[in-house]
Design a protein around this motif. Structure first.
Motif, PDB file in Angstrom:
ATOM      1  N   ALA A 160      -9.909  -3.023  -3.955  1.00 12.43           N
ATOM      2  CA  ALA A 160     -10.122  -4.473  -3.937  1.00 12.43           C
ATOM      3  C   ALA A 160      -9.529  -5.146  -5.173  1.00 12.43           C
ATOM      4  O   ALA A 160      -8.927  -6.212  -5.068  1.00 12.43           O
ATOM      5  N   ARG A 161      -9.662  -4.554  -6.348  1.00 10.28           N
ATOM      6  CA  ARG A 161      -9.101  -5.139  -7.574  1.00 10.28           C
ATOM      7  C   ARG A 161      -7.575  -5.240  -7.470  1.00 10.28           C
ATOM      8  O   ARG A 161      -6.985  -6.256  -7.817  1.00 10.28           O
ATOM      9  N   GLU A 162      -6.946  -4.192  -6.967  1.00  8.10           N
ATOM     10  CA  GLU A 162      -5.488  -4.201  -6.807  1.00  8.10           C
ATOM     11  C   GLU A 162      -5.070  -5.259  -5.782  1.00  8.10           C
ATOM     12  O   GLU A 162      -4.055  -5.945  -5.988  1.00  8.10           O
ATOM     13  N   LEU A 163      -5.820  -5.374  -4.701  1.00  6.66           N
ATOM     14  CA  LEU A 163      -5.534  -6.401  -3.705  1.00  6.66           C
ATOM     15  C   LEU A 163      -5.645  -7.794  -4.313  1.00  6.66           C
ATOM     16  O   LEU A 163      -4.785  -8.645  -4.084  1.00  6.66           O
ATOM     17  N   ALA A 164      -6.697  -8.028  -5.091  1.00  6.01           N
ATOM     18  CA  ALA A 164      -6.890  -9.337  -5.718  1.00  6.01           C
ATOM     19  C   ALA A 164      -5.702  -9.693  -6.605  1.00  6.01           C
ATOM     20  O   ALA A 164      -5.183 -10.814  -6.536  1.00  6.01           O
ATOM     21  N   VAL A 165      -5.257  -8.756  -7.415  1.00  6.92           N
ATOM     22  CA  VAL A 165      -4.116  -9.008  -8.297  1.00  6.92           C
ATOM     23  C   VAL A 165      -2.855  -9.283  -7.486  1.00  6.92           C
ATOM     24  O   VAL A 165      -2.103 -10.214  -7.787  1.00  6.92           O
TER      25      VAL A 165
ATOM     26  N   ALA B 146       0.806  -1.219   0.000  1.00 12.53           N
ATOM     27  CA  ALA B 146       0.000   0.000   0.000  1.00 12.53           C
ATOM     28  C   ALA B 146       0.841   1.273   0.000  1.00 12.53           C
ATOM     29  O   ALA B 146       0.441   2.268  -0.563  1.00 12.53           O
ATOM     30  N   GLY B 147       1.991   1.234   0.633  1.00 15.16           N
ATOM     31  CA  GLY B 147       2.834   2.421   0.683  1.00 15.16           C
ATOM     32  C   GLY B 147       2.142   3.625   1.306  1.00 15.16           C
ATOM     33  O   GLY B 147       2.446   4.755   0.984  1.00 15.16           O
ATOM     34  N   GLY B 148       1.161   3.368   2.153  1.00 10.72           N
ATOM     35  CA  GLY B 148       0.461   4.450   2.815  1.00 10.72           C
ATOM     36  C   GLY B 148      -0.715   5.000   2.038  1.00 10.72           C
ATOM     37  O   GLY B 148      -1.570   5.653   2.588  1.00 10.72           O
TER      38      GLY B 148
END
Length: 77
Positions: free
Chosen positions: A30-35, A23-25
């Motif tokens: 959700a899409r980015e997390l899934a990938v 996340a870098g802050g």
């Protein structure tokens, strides 16, 4: 209620781990997390990740300071 890392189920531990590492802050959707979790970016997978993220927010793990964006919970103090 703030949960400790050890009590989370493995899928939730992975989600929090990715969120804290990537996340870098700024947070992740959700899409980015899934990938980042190695899942297909299909709607069903993304919604599953979003659902898990919301459950964790309710239990005090990640924050959702901006709508739809999960960010790591900042340590108090």
């Amino acid at each position: 209620m703030d949960l400790t890392w050890e009590v989370l189920a493995p899928d939730y531990q992975r989600l929090v781990g990715v969120l804290e590492a990537e996340a870098g802050g700024s947070g992740l959707r959700a899409r980015e997390l899934a990938v980042q979790l190695g899942l297909e970016a299909a709607r069903a997978r993304v919604e599953g990740v979003r659902s898990k993220g919301k459950r964790l927010v309710e239990r005090g793990r990640p924050a959702d300071e901006r709508p739809g964006v999960f960010t790591p919970r900042r340590a108090a103090g």
